[in-house]
Design a protein around this motif. Structure first.
Motif, short mmCIF file in Angstrom:
data_model
loop_
_atom_site.label_atom_id
_atom_site.label_comp_id
_atom_site.label_asym_id
_atom_site.label_seq_id
_atom_site.Cartn_x
_atom_site.Cartn_y
_atom_site.Cartn_z
N HIS A 18 0.83 -1.20 0.00
CA HIS A 18 0.00 0.00 0.00
C HIS A 18 0.87 1.25 0.00
O HIS A 18 1.95 1.26 0.59
CB HIS A 18 -0.89 0.02 1.25
N PRO A 19 0.40 2.33 -0.60
CA PRO A 19 1.10 3.61 -0.46
C PRO A 19 1.11 4.02 1.01
O PRO A 19 0.12 3.84 1.72
CB PRO A 19 0.26 4.57 -1.30
N VAL A 20 2.22 4.54 1.49
CA VAL A 20 2.39 4.86 2.91
C VAL A 20 2.97 6.25 3.09
O VAL A 20 3.89 6.65 2.34
CB VAL A 20 3.31 3.83 3.60
N SER A 21 2.45 6.98 4.07
CA SER A 21 3.02 8.26 4.47
C SER A 21 3.63 8.11 5.86
O SER A 21 2.91 7.88 6.84
CB SER A 21 1.95 9.36 4.50
N VAL A 22 4.95 8.21 5.95
CA VAL A 22 5.63 8.18 7.25
C VAL A 22 5.66 9.61 7.79
O VAL A 22 6.02 10.55 7.06
CB VAL A 22 7.07 7.65 7.11
N ILE A 23 5.28 9.79 9.05
CA ILE A 23 5.21 11.13 9.64
C ILE A 23 6.06 11.19 10.89
O ILE A 23 5.95 10.36 11.80
CB ILE A 23 3.76 11.52 9.97
N ILE A 24 6.93 12.22 10.93
CA ILE A 24 7.81 12.44 12.08
C ILE A 24 7.72 13.91 12.48
O ILE A 24 7.87 14.79 11.63
CB ILE A 24 9.27 12.09 11.75
N CYS A 25 7.46 14.17 13.74
CA CYS A 25 7.43 15.55 14.24
C CYS A 25 8.73 15.85 14.97
O CYS A 25 9.21 15.02 15.75
CB CYS A 25 6.24 15.76 15.18
N VAL A 26 9.29 17.02 14.73
CA VAL A 26 10.56 17.38 15.37
C VAL A 26 10.49 18.79 15.95
O VAL A 26 9.77 19.65 15.45
CB VAL A 26 11.74 17.30 14.36
N ARG A 27 11.22 18.98 17.01
CA ARG A 27 11.41 20.32 17.58
C ARG A 27 12.79 20.37 18.20
O ARG A 27 13.08 19.70 19.18
CB ARG A 27 10.35 20.64 18.62
N ASP A 28 13.66 21.18 17.60
CA ASP A 28 15.04 21.35 18.08
C ASP A 28 15.75 20.00 18.23
O ASP A 28 16.31 19.69 19.28
CB ASP A 28 15.04 22.11 19.42
N ASN A 57 8.41 20.25 11.11
CA ASN A 57 9.38 20.98 11.91
C ASN A 57 8.65 22.03 12.72
O ASN A 57 8.28 23.09 12.20
CB ASN A 57 10.42 21.62 10.98
N ASP A 58 8.44 21.74 13.99
CA ASP A 58 7.60 22.56 14.85
C ASP A 58 8.40 23.63 15.59
O ASP A 58 8.89 23.42 16.69
CB ASP A 58 6.86 21.66 15.84
N ASN A 59 8.55 24.78 14.94
CA ASN A 59 9.16 25.96 15.58
C ASN A 59 10.56 25.70 16.11
O ASN A 59 10.95 26.24 17.16
CB ASN A 59 8.27 26.46 16.71
N ASP A 77 9.33 8.61 15.94
CA ASP A 77 9.89 9.84 16.51
C ASP A 77 11.25 10.14 15.92
O ASP A 77 11.90 9.27 15.31
CB ASP A 77 10.02 9.69 18.04
N ALA A 78 11.71 11.37 16.14
CA ALA A 78 12.98 11.82 15.56
C ALA A 78 14.17 11.07 16.14
O ALA A 78 15.22 10.96 15.49
CB ALA A 78 13.15 13.33 15.77
N ASP A 79 14.05 10.57 17.37
CA ASP A 79 15.18 9.87 17.99
C ASP A 79 15.09 8.36 17.78
O ASP A 79 15.74 7.59 18.48
CB ASP A 79 15.26 10.19 19.48
N CYS A 80 14.26 7.94 16.82
CA CYS A 80 14.09 6.51 16.53
C CYS A 80 14.69 6.16 15.16
O CYS A 80 14.70 6.99 14.25
CB CYS A 80 12.60 6.14 16.50
N TRP A 93 6.21 18.94 25.10
CA TRP A 93 6.03 18.72 23.66
C TRP A 93 6.15 17.26 23.28
O TRP A 93 5.37 16.73 22.52
CB TRP A 93 7.09 19.53 22.88
N SER A 94 7.16 16.57 23.83
CA SER A 94 7.38 15.18 23.45
C SER A 94 6.50 14.24 24.26
O SER A 94 6.29 13.13 23.90
CB SER A 94 8.85 14.79 23.64
#
Length: 372
Positions: A45-55, A82-84, A138-141, A371-372
């Protein structure tokens, strides 16, 4: 009078043991002896991987390439929200975009009002996703293999809308690392086994997937926007059912994160995580509470029963429970690539008494905005 008291305590010990045996036999054995059904055909299936990051510029540079080099020939994208950030996240992402055309970056430059944690950036990422299946980490994964996307999306068959994976921690020297990894395994033993028993109650944002339609149909995080955290476990607690939820138990589908380096950091992390448990459905809270209480009182009741009632009977019952526990944990730890923890399982079992004393107050504390 005292003899009756010791007899009552012995019977309480037997009852706690019965509860433990029931959970290991009925729930946890499902993970230990899980066998994936052979598929007649494999669909991609088509997939969208989503990762949120802050600093998190260092994490982006170190771990994001592991997501970008996944071997998945079907259409997919990687969206980083990229959240602020005020560090070098923006520039690192721009450099990565030059090499990886599937990387999409969404820059947020304004704080969301009255929405705590990363619910807003995650909502934006899901809204921007081009594909129906969204896969979160997550960004650290970093995925344990190049087949993470492939393995996670394979679960989408027969009406599946939610897929729960295992988010592990990297192996490091030292006792603290083993305590963190055992606690993570122990939590997964519960939420994966409960899901296999048709009673899903949570997932972890380090390795979680669901359909975009589920998110939209349930109005996103609107019902939990006022609660700090909960973008993973509380949302899954709300939308996951026996019929729409699958688990992926495959070593290639595990994600790996960096564990905390000192006890205080871990204490803050777990306090934040447990502060959302009070909002679970009543049935989920009841099942989790019964198991935790039986585990907490098990060793005090064992000691009193052995000293003041009958050490022979007490240790026969204890031995039977330990044999079952050892067998189930060995199989389950092997499934989740945590087999090196098994030789210490009895130590970890005793440690859980102190663990509950340290972390149980988090269930009643007011969640902190984080935030996290």
């Amino acid at each position: 009078m005292k003899e009756h008291l010791w007899e009552i305590i012995f019977y309480l010990f037997c009852f706690a043991t019965f509860i433990q045996v029931f959970y290991y036999s009925f729930f946890f054995s499902r993970l230990a002896f899980y066998k994936e059904k052979k598929r007649q055909q494999s669909q991609q299936h088509p997939v969208s991987v989503i990762i949120c990051v802050r600093d998190e510029d260092e994490n982006i540079a170190r771990y994001l390439p592991g997501v970008l080099v996944q071997k998945y020939p079907t259409t997919h994208e990687v969206i980083v929200v990229n959240d602020n950030s005020v560090d070098d996240s923006k520039y690192i992402l721009e450099e990565l975009q030059k090499t990886f055309k599937l990387l999409q970056v969404v820059d947020l430059k304004q704080e969301a009002k009255l929405i705590s944690g990363k619910k807003y950036p995650l909502s934006v990422g899901i809204k921007e996703a081009k594909h129906e299946i969204v896969l979160l980490t997550d960004a650290d994964c970093v995925p344990a293999s190049e087949f993470w996307i492939q393995k996670m999306q394979e679960a989408y068959v027969n009406g599946t809308e939610v897929v729960i994976g295992y988010g592990a921690y990297n192996k490091r020297p030292g006792l603290l690392n083993k305590l963190i990894r055992f606690e993570t395994f122990h939590s997964a033993l519960q939420y994966l086994s409960f899901a296999l028993a048709g009673k899903p109650y949570m997932g972890v944002g380090r390795n979680l997937s669901y359909k975009k339609d589920v998110f939209i149909r349930n109005k996103g995080f609107s019902s939990i926007n006022h609660i700090p955290g909960g973008d993973d476990d509380l949302f899954i607690n709300k939308v996951a059912t026996k019929r729409n939820t699958k688990v992926v138990i495959d070593k290639d589908a595990i994600t790996l994160s960096q564990p905390k380096r000192n006890f205080n950091q871990w204490l803050r992390q777990k306090t934040r995580h447990y502060s959302t448990a009070r909002y679970y459905k009543k049935g989920n809270k009841f099942l989790l509470a019964i198991y935790s209480l039986s585990q907490f009182f098990f060793y005090p009741l064992l000691i009193v029963s052995a000293v003041f009632y009958s050490w022979q009977l007490t240790f026969i019952i204890f031995g039977a429970r330990v044999l079952l526990q050892a067998f189930v944990l060995f199989k389950a730890m092997k499934k989740l690539n945590e087999a090196d923890l098994w030789p210490l399982f009895l130590f970890f079992d005793i440690w859980m008494f102190f663990y509950y004393i340290i972390f149980a107050p988090a269930l009643w504390k007011k969640p902190r905005v984080n935030w996290s």
